[in-house]
Design a protein around this motif. Structure first.
Motif, mmCIF file in Angstrom:
data_model
loop_
_atom_site.group_PDB
_atom_site.id
_atom_site.type_symbol
_atom_site.label_atom_id
_atom_site.label_comp_id
_atom_site.label_asym_id
_atom_site.label_seq_id
_atom_site.Cartn_x
_atom_site.Cartn_y
_atom_site.Cartn_z
ATOM 1 N N ASP A 198 54.928 -3.938 -41.118
ATOM 2 C CA ASP A 198 55.973 -4.757 -41.501
ATOM 3 C C ASP A 198 56.582 -5.786 -40.702
ATOM 4 N N PHE A 199 55.472 -6.358 -39.843
ATOM 5 C CA PHE A 199 55.760 -7.641 -38.978
ATOM 6 C C PHE A 199 56.856 -7.034 -38.020
ATOM 7 N N GLN A 200 56.947 -5.997 -37.736
ATOM 8 C CA GLN A 200 57.749 -5.531 -36.595
ATOM 9 C C GLN A 200 57.027 -5.007 -35.547
ATOM 10 N N LEU A 201 56.352 -5.763 -34.864
ATOM 11 C CA LEU A 201 55.362 -5.762 -33.689
ATOM 12 C C LEU A 201 55.916 -4.792 -32.522
ATOM 13 N N PRO A 202 55.288 -3.819 -32.114
ATOM 14 C CA PRO A 202 56.135 -2.975 -31.024
ATOM 15 C C PRO A 202 56.061 -3.715 -29.709
ATOM 16 N N PRO A 203 57.081 -3.510 -28.998
ATOM 17 C CA PRO A 203 57.176 -4.157 -27.615
ATOM 18 C C PRO A 203 56.105 -3.460 -26.695
ATOM 19 N N SER A 204 55.882 -4.466 -25.423
ATOM 20 C CA SER A 204 55.114 -3.966 -24.596
ATOM 21 C C SER A 204 56.023 -2.956 -23.633
ATOM 22 N N PRO A 205 55.168 -2.070 -22.707
ATOM 23 C CA PRO A 205 56.007 -1.068 -21.879
ATOM 24 C C PRO A 205 57.087 -2.029 -21.001
ATOM 25 N N PRO A 206 58.252 -1.466 -20.697
ATOM 26 C CA PRO A 206 59.159 -2.026 -20.042
ATOM 27 C C PRO A 206 58.540 -1.924 -18.538
ATOM 28 N N ALA A 207 58.720 -3.345 -17.752
ATOM 29 C CA ALA A 207 58.176 -3.298 -16.455
ATOM 30 C C ALA A 207 58.928 -2.370 -15.434
ATOM 31 N N PRO A 208 58.203 -1.572 -14.559
ATOM 32 C CA PRO A 208 58.969 -0.760 -13.720
ATOM 33 C C PRO A 208 59.557 -1.454 -12.732
ATOM 34 N N PRO A 209 60.994 -0.900 -12.434
ATOM 35 C CA PRO A 209 61.820 -1.757 -11.347
ATOM 36 C C PRO A 209 61.030 -1.418 -9.869
ATOM 37 N N THR A 210 60.730 -2.369 -9.081
ATOM 38 C CA THR A 210 59.701 -2.328 -8.192
ATOM 39 C C THR A 210 60.537 -2.629 -6.909
ATOM 40 N N SER A 211 60.680 -1.825 -5.778
ATOM 41 C CA SER A 211 61.143 -1.952 -4.349
ATOM 42 C C SER A 211 60.049 -2.028 -3.284
ATOM 43 N N PHE A 212 60.334 -2.646 -2.429
ATOM 44 C CA PHE A 212 59.599 -2.699 -1.040
ATOM 45 C C PHE A 212 60.173 -2.371 0.359
ATOM 46 N N HIS A 213 59.280 -2.300 1.187
ATOM 47 C CA HIS A 213 59.442 -2.141 2.521
ATOM 48 C C HIS A 213 58.675 -2.878 3.503
ATOM 49 N N GLU A 214 59.103 -3.685 4.075
ATOM 50 C CA GLU A 214 58.310 -4.738 5.025
ATOM 51 C C GLU A 214 58.222 -4.111 6.563
ATOM 52 N N GLN A 215 56.995 -3.841 6.921
ATOM 53 C CA GLN A 215 56.612 -3.336 8.177
ATOM 54 C C GLN A 215 55.792 -4.299 8.791
ATOM 55 N N ASP A 216 55.486 -3.878 9.850
ATOM 56 C CA ASP A 216 54.472 -4.708 10.710
ATOM 57 C C ASP A 216 53.113 -4.941 10.215
ATOM 58 N N ALA A 217 52.910 -5.866 9.816
ATOM 59 C CA ALA A 217 51.420 -6.326 9.157
ATOM 60 C C ALA A 217 51.073 -5.532 7.857
ATOM 61 N N LYS A 218 52.261 -4.907 7.256
ATOM 62 C CA LYS A 218 51.940 -4.349 5.919
ATOM 63 C C LYS A 218 52.913 -4.098 5.180
ATOM 64 N N ILE A 219 53.147 -4.027 3.925
ATOM 65 C CA ILE A 219 54.207 -3.641 3.053
ATOM 66 C C ILE A 219 53.931 -2.346 2.202
ATOM 67 N N THR A 220 55.018 -1.604 2.028
ATOM 68 C CA THR A 220 54.668 -0.600 0.946
ATOM 69 C C THR A 220 55.678 -1.066 -0.283
ATOM 70 N N LEU A 221 55.024 -0.802 -1.366
ATOM 71 C CA LEU A 221 55.798 -0.909 -2.676
ATOM 72 C C LEU A 221 55.997 0.396 -3.275
ATOM 73 N N TRP A 222 57.151 0.662 -3.869
ATOM 74 C CA TRP A 222 57.230 1.787 -4.883
ATOM 75 C C TRP A 222 57.965 1.423 -6.073
ATOM 76 N N TRP A 223 57.852 2.134 -7.111
ATOM 77 C CA TRP A 223 58.307 1.599 -8.553
ATOM 78 C C TRP A 223 58.966 3.082 -8.986
ATOM 79 N N GLU A 224 59.679 2.696 -10.065
ATOM 80 C CA GLU A 224 60.233 3.782 -10.764
ATOM 81 C C GLU A 224 59.452 4.375 -12.048
ATOM 82 N N SER A 225 60.010 5.323 -12.578
ATOM 83 C CA SER A 225 59.113 5.954 -13.670
ATOM 84 C C SER A 225 59.541 5.717 -15.040
ATOM 85 N N ASN A 226 60.521 4.597 -15.260
ATOM 86 C CA ASN A 226 61.005 4.628 -16.426
ATOM 87 C C ASN A 226 60.057 3.868 -17.607
#
Length: 175
Positions: A12-40
């Protein structure tokens, strides 16, 4: 196009939305980074699509140019490769668009190399990442066969710490 039009009509032209983007956090370290995200995103389920996994991307800039896939984490189930129609040399063909591994879900990733240089991350240089969630169609007649959240790009600088940060322990110390 006929199948896509029929799908829109049936919905009925009510197309479903895409999944929500997970909120993402990060930690900056020496020559690397760590990403982590929520399960929403894992609660994404409607009449046509259901949650299947996450994809981690690197971009050349904050505008999101030249996306490079870093990792795919998907549910441990019988859905591996996701196929959809793509145009190749003017012809529509069914081709793999997502290469799932059925390895199970993870919600973090430590990155120490750039997809663009295949070299180590360099402290104080900006890098751009996003985590997207994707859902797959519940049956083969639904077009497109998957929906993916819009990337929420973050800018990170390895080796940078906040000026007012008090760090009594070193990164990766066991607390």
């Amino acid at each position: 196009k006929d199948q896509a039009a029929q799908f829109a009509y049936d919905a009925d032209f009510q197309l479903p939305p895409s999944p929500p983007a997970p909120p993402t956090s990060f930690h900056e370290q020496d020559a690397k980074i760590t990403l982590w995200w929520e399960s929403n995103s894992e609660m994404y389920d409607n009449d046509f699509y259901q949650f299947e996994g996450y994809r981690v991307w690197q971009f050349r800039d904050l505008a999101g140019s030249d996306p490079q896939l870093m990792e795919t984490y998907d549910l441990e189930n019988d859905i591996g490769v996701v196929y959809d129609f793509v145009v190749v040399n003017g012809e529509r063909i069914l081709a793999p668009v997502i290469q799932g591994t059925n390895s199970g879900l993870l919600r973090d990733l430590t990155i120490n190399q750039s997809k663009y240089t295949n070299g180590n991350l360099i402290n104080a240089n900006p890098y751009y990442f996003a985590v997207t969630a994707y859902g797959v169609a519940k049956n083969e007649e639904i077009i497109p066969s998957f929906l993916e959240s819009v990337p929420q790009i973050i800018e990170v600088f390895p080796g940078r710490y906040a000026a007012d940060q008090n760090v009594p322990t070193a990164p990766e110390d066991m607390l």
